[in-house]
Design a protein around this motif. Structure first.
Motif: not given
Ligand code: NAP
Length: 315
Positions: A112, A136, A140, A143, A247
């Motif tokens: 990201s 991309p 959602t 995970s 993340m």
């Protein structure tokens, strides 16, 4: 103009790549595995995750054709290798697989944040291997290997940030790969990507994490009300604030400058609204809300979100 919408991505008669390796079997890795196999984007899809339980689960789910025991084994002889691990792990994984990458292979990722990934991966890139970073813009709050589904990328943007001088054929093949999964591809520099995503994705996540934390702190007093009246905007924040902690820790640590820049602007704009409320300046508030409503309508018109009425019918 709105990009062409697809209701499905069609299966290729010939695979685009002989062997595809996916390192990291979370939401994104498992979604790519589903899509690549279903749509015949690769003749053989090989996965790897550092967690033995995740590898076992990927086998049970039938993700890809094979689950390897090491990252290097998965990457060996692969034509396209996609790093689907948290941003902060990309450099270490690139180092781990570097000597297994074959000349002509395309190395990519889905992080990201892009500048930090480019900086971490490039020093390990062997001669003759092409690095085409990708992001991309789809996801959602879930995970893990069970979270993936093949249509995750359908009609979603995928941003490629190839460093200057990247082989054009490698860029074109990476584009074909994402378009094959139904994504709409755009190419930009890593720096521009990081700035744009700081405001469209990273800042909203930070706000959601913050507001849900604030409500949690208040919950000692009004816990039942927070849950009961959550439909009034708060519920959407709780969904975003449920996103993967590892993340998002990595996103903020690795896109620090752009996020701090956007946070500064956000605070200034918030001060203007605060002032308007304090001094009863309804005109400023109304003007601002009218402008933001138009942005929402633009997003719906671009097909990146359903109108609320349709959401109520379908979701
Ligand atoms: P996820 O569901 O948490 O999966 C990541 C997987 O990678 C986990 O199984 C993790 O194992 C594994 N992993 C971590 N370090 C590894 C290593 N060194 N070697 C092998 N496997 C390793 O994450 P995700 O949501 O798929 O995100 C993956 C990437 O996609 C991130 O870079 C993220 O920025 C990007 N992305 C995410 C979204 C989204 O909405 N989720 C959208 C677009 C892009 P452990 O659990 O043991 O750490």
């Amino acid at each position: 103009m709105a990009p062409a919408q697809q209701s499905f991505a069609s299966r290729r008669s010939e695979p685009l790549f002989g062997r595809l390796a996916i390192i990291g079997i979370g939401l994104i890795g498992s979604s790519i595995a589903h899509a690549a196999k279903d749509l015949n984007l690769a003749g053989r899809v090989v996965l790897y995750d550092r967690d033995e339980a995740v590898r076992q689960r990927a086998r049970e789910l039938g993700l890809g054709h094979e689950v390897a025991e090491t990252a290097a084994e998965a990457a060996e002889q692969a034509d396209h290798v996609v790093l689907c691990v948290p941003v902060g792990a990309c450099g270490a994984v690139a180092a781990e697989i570097a000597s297994s990458l074959k000349p002509g292979a395309i190395l990519s990722d889905v992080g990201s944040v892009k500048n930090a990934v480019v900086e971490a991966v490039m020093p390990h890139l062997p001669e003759g291997v092409h690095f085409v970073p990708a992001h991309p813009v789809a996801g959602t709050e879930n995970s893990g290997p069970d979270a993936g589904f093949p249509s995750l990328f359908l009609n979603r943007w995928c941003i490629l940030t190839p460093p200057d001088g990247t082989d054009e054929t490698a860029i074109a093949r990476t584009r074909q790969f994402w378009e094959g999964m139904g994504a709409i591809v755009e190419v930009m520099t890593a720096t521009h990507h990081d700035l744009v995503l700081a405001v469209t994705s990273h800042l909203p996540h930070l706000i959601a994490y913050n507001i849900v934390g604030t409500a949690e702190d208040l919950a000692a007093v009004t816990q039942s009300e927070v849950i009961k009246f959550s439909a009034g905007g708060f519920r959407d924040f709780t969904r975003i604030a449920a996103s993967d902690p590892t993340m998002w820790r990595d996103v903020f640590l690795h896109n620090k400058d752009a996020v701090l820049e956007m946070l500064g602007r956000f605070s200034e704009d918030l001060a203007v609204l605060t002032r308007a409320i304090r001094f009863g300046d309804g005109e400023t508030l109304h003007k601002h809300f009218t402008r933001t409503r138009a942005i929402r309508r633009g997003i719906v018109a671009l097909g990146q979100e359903k109108p609320e009425t349709e959401k109520l019918r379908k979701d």
